[in-house]
Enzyme design. Structure first.
Site, PDB file in Angstrom:
ATOM      1  N   HIS A   1       0.841  -1.206   0.000  1.00  7.88           N
ATOM      2  CA  HIS A   1       0.000   0.000   0.000  1.00  7.88           C
ATOM      3  C   HIS A   1       0.874   1.253   0.000  1.00  7.88           C
ATOM      4  O   HIS A   1       0.696   2.157  -0.821  1.00  7.88           O
ATOM      5  CB  HIS A   1      -0.890  -0.035   1.237  1.00  7.88           C
ATOM      6  CG  HIS A   1      -1.730   1.176   1.451  1.00  7.88           C
ATOM      7  ND1 HIS A   1      -3.105   1.157   1.405  1.00  7.88           N
ATOM      8  CD2 HIS A   1      -1.404   2.457   1.755  1.00  7.88           C
ATOM      9  CE1 HIS A   1      -3.581   2.353   1.640  1.00  7.88           C
ATOM     10  NE2 HIS A   1      -2.559   3.170   1.859  1.00  7.88           N
ATOM     11  N   GLU A   2       1.824   1.306   0.933  1.00  6.14           N
ATOM     12  CA  GLU A   2       2.642   2.509   1.068  1.00  6.14           C
ATOM     13  C   GLU A   2       3.598   2.683  -0.110  1.00  6.14           C
ATOM     14  O   GLU A   2       3.812   3.797  -0.575  1.00  6.14           O
ATOM     15  CB  GLU A   2       3.409   2.470   2.382  1.00  6.14           C
ATOM     16  CG  GLU A   2       2.533   2.488   3.635  1.00  6.14           C
ATOM     17  CD  GLU A   2       1.611   3.696   3.708  1.00  6.14           C
ATOM     18  OE1 GLU A   2       1.952   4.756   3.143  1.00  6.14           O
ATOM     19  OE2 GLU A   2       0.539   3.573   4.327  1.00  6.14           O
TER      20      GLU A   2
ATOM     21  N   HIS B   1       2.213   4.514  -3.057  1.00  8.40           N
ATOM     22  CA  HIS B   1       2.004   5.958  -2.937  1.00  8.40           C
ATOM     23  C   HIS B   1       3.138   6.783  -3.552  1.00  8.40           C
ATOM     24  O   HIS B   1       2.923   7.933  -3.946  1.00  8.40           O
ATOM     25  CB  HIS B   1       1.877   6.363  -1.465  1.00  8.40           C
ATOM     26  CG  HIS B   1       0.508   6.195  -0.896  1.00  8.40           C
ATOM     27  ND1 HIS B   1      -0.628   6.614  -1.537  1.00  8.40           N
ATOM     28  CD2 HIS B   1       0.101   5.676   0.299  1.00  8.40           C
ATOM     29  CE1 HIS B   1      -1.683   6.350  -0.780  1.00  8.40           C
ATOM     30  NE2 HIS B   1      -1.270   5.778   0.328  1.00  8.40           N
TER      31      HIS B   1
ATOM     32  N   ASP C   1      -5.793   7.943  -2.034  1.00  5.66           N
ATOM     33  CA  ASP C   1      -6.678   7.215  -1.137  1.00  5.66           C
ATOM     34  C   ASP C   1      -8.096   7.693  -1.358  1.00  5.66           C
ATOM     35  O   ASP C   1      -8.562   8.613  -0.698  1.00  5.66           O
ATOM     36  CB  ASP C   1      -6.273   7.424   0.328  1.00  5.66           C
ATOM     37  CG  ASP C   1      -4.956   6.753   0.666  1.00  5.66           C
ATOM     38  OD1 ASP C   1      -4.874   5.531   0.526  1.00  5.66           O
ATOM     39  OD2 ASP C   1      -4.004   7.454   1.053  1.00  5.66           O
TER      40      ASP C   1
ATOM     41  N   TYR D   1     -11.210   3.300   1.554  1.00  7.22           N
ATOM     42  CA  TYR D   1     -10.444   2.557   2.537  1.00  7.22           C
ATOM     43  C   TYR D   1     -11.214   1.316   2.978  1.00  7.22           C
ATOM     44  O   TYR D   1     -12.418   1.370   3.199  1.00  7.22           O
ATOM     45  CB  TYR D   1     -10.158   3.420   3.767  1.00  7.22           C
ATOM     46  CG  TYR D   1      -9.523   4.750   3.447  1.00  7.22           C
ATOM     47  CD1 TYR D   1      -8.145   4.883   3.416  1.00  7.22           C
ATOM     48  CD2 TYR D   1     -10.303   5.853   3.176  1.00  7.22           C
ATOM     49  CE1 TYR D   1      -7.555   6.097   3.117  1.00  7.22           C
ATOM     50  CE2 TYR D   1      -9.725   7.078   2.881  1.00  7.22           C
ATOM     51  CZ  TYR D   1      -8.351   7.197   2.846  1.00  7.22           C
ATOM     52  OH  TYR D   1      -7.778   8.397   2.548  1.00  7.22           O
TER      53      TYR D   1
END
Length: 362
Positions: free
Chosen positions: A312-313, A316, A325, A328
């Site tokens: 996920h990170e 980014h 985002d 969520y």
């Protein structure tokens, strides 16, 4: 941006936040320190106002607006702290432009746990909550000029039907200042390194998670690279209706993600202890990932895992996939795929859940 807001709250349903800031194309000679009048709109019992103390700001002055939320109803209203001014609105909730061009958001993106009771603030009837929202340090203000600022919130499927909303645009003259913030620093390291006083056990858990993230992203890429492009169940669940261009976009994202985990100079920082946050990154500062309190209690693999959090990170970072985002949690991510495949292909959680593939789909 982060992974957060998986619960429901009552405010800002189709709200339009009013703003009135004075400004001009140059530094006004007669600018004063008095607060300009702020417009306001009331929806579902919440009134929001935004104000700025000055019409022009030098490079040595922080650019900060003040947001005030007031419960004008006869009933208590609960607000999520992460998006209220009491928390300083640490995530990007402003739209900033200069000469009609979008100004880059350089602040952090957070992945948070599902909202807990302590993550809400309740306003009694007539009660107000006021606090700062930073512009400098969160947006690239390196160029001098007249900046247009809006306070905005995108639609999220998992916040009780909150619609997208935005304030009117306003202008403020800003003298350019250095943007050499955390988001601009060059991180140097070899393979995987640590900062923020990670313990030996934490380093071991991180190393395992990085390996898991590499496996997840490699498997996701291989699936997209070897499967005949089509509307498979796995693809449509997380990225919506099939298009050849959409498939190619997602495949390129996972190629970049897996390559980053296999060869980039990754730094993982352990200094964040917030139990309500898994991790965060500055998208312009690859490849440094800050892991927080919730990361340590997550499983190594599976839904919302340590390995999935790192996928996920990693997505980014602007040089990797530049995800945002928009939604969520699994339920909201699935809804986003149905309602807006374009945003789903740009959403960090959709990338995480496709990679975790739990429950498994073909």
């Amino acid at each position: 941006m982060s992974k957060s807001l998986r619960g429901n709250f009552k405010w800002l349903v189709g709200a339009v936040v009013g703003v009135s800031l004075l400004g001009g194309c140059g530094a006004p000679a007669d600018a004063t320190d008095t607060t300009p009048a702020a417009g306001e709109q009331t929806t579902n019992g919440v009134t929001a106002t935004v104000a700025l103390a000055k019409a022009s700001l030098s490079a040595r002055e922080d650019v900060t607006v003040t947001v005030t939320l007031t419960n004008t109803s006869s009933q208590p209203v609960s607000l999520l702290k992460w998006y209220t001014p009491g928390e300083g609105l640490k995530e990007g909730r402003l739209t900033v432009t200069r000469d009609g061009q979008a100004v880059q958001y350089i602040g952090p993106h957070f992945k948070r746990v599902a909202p807990r009771p302590e993550d809400y603030v309740t306003l009694a009837p007539g009660e107000s909550l006021s606090g700062p929202v930073a512009v400098s340090g969160r947006y690239d203000l390196s160029e001098t000029g007249s900046y247009a600022i809006r306070y905005a919130q995108e639609a999220h499927d998992n916040v009780g039907g909150v619609s997208a909303f935005a304030s009117n645009e306003v202008s403020v003259w800003v003298e350019g200042r250095s943007s050499a913030l955390e988001s601009d620093r060059v991180v140097t390291a070899e393979s995987l390194s640590y900062s923020g006083a990670c313990t030996t056990s934490q380093q071991s858990a991180i190393s395992t998670a990085v390996s898991g993230a590499l496996t997840y992203s490699t498997n996701a890429y291989n699936y997209l690279n070897t499967t005949t492009p089509s509307g498979t169940a796995r693809y449509t669940t997380w990225f919506g209706a099939y298009t050849s261009s959409g498939w190619s976009t997602v495949k390129s994202h996972y190629l970049n993600i897996k390559n980053a985990f296999s060869s980039a100079a990754i730094v993982v920082d352990c200094s964040c202890t917030d139990s309500g946050t898994y991790a965060y990154v500055y998208p312009g500062s690859p490849y440094k990932i800050y892991v927080c309190g919730a990361f340590w209690s997550a499983p190594q693999t599976g839904t919302d895992s340590k390995a999935g959090t790192l996928v996920h990170e990693m997505s980014h970072f602007t040089v990797v996939a530049g995800t945002n985002d928009y939604a969520y949690g699994q339920s909201a991510a699935k809804s986003l795929a149905k309602s807006n495949p374009t945003n789903a292909r740009a959403n960090a959680d959709n990338h995480e859940y496709f990679a975790e593939n739990n429950p498994a789909q073909n």
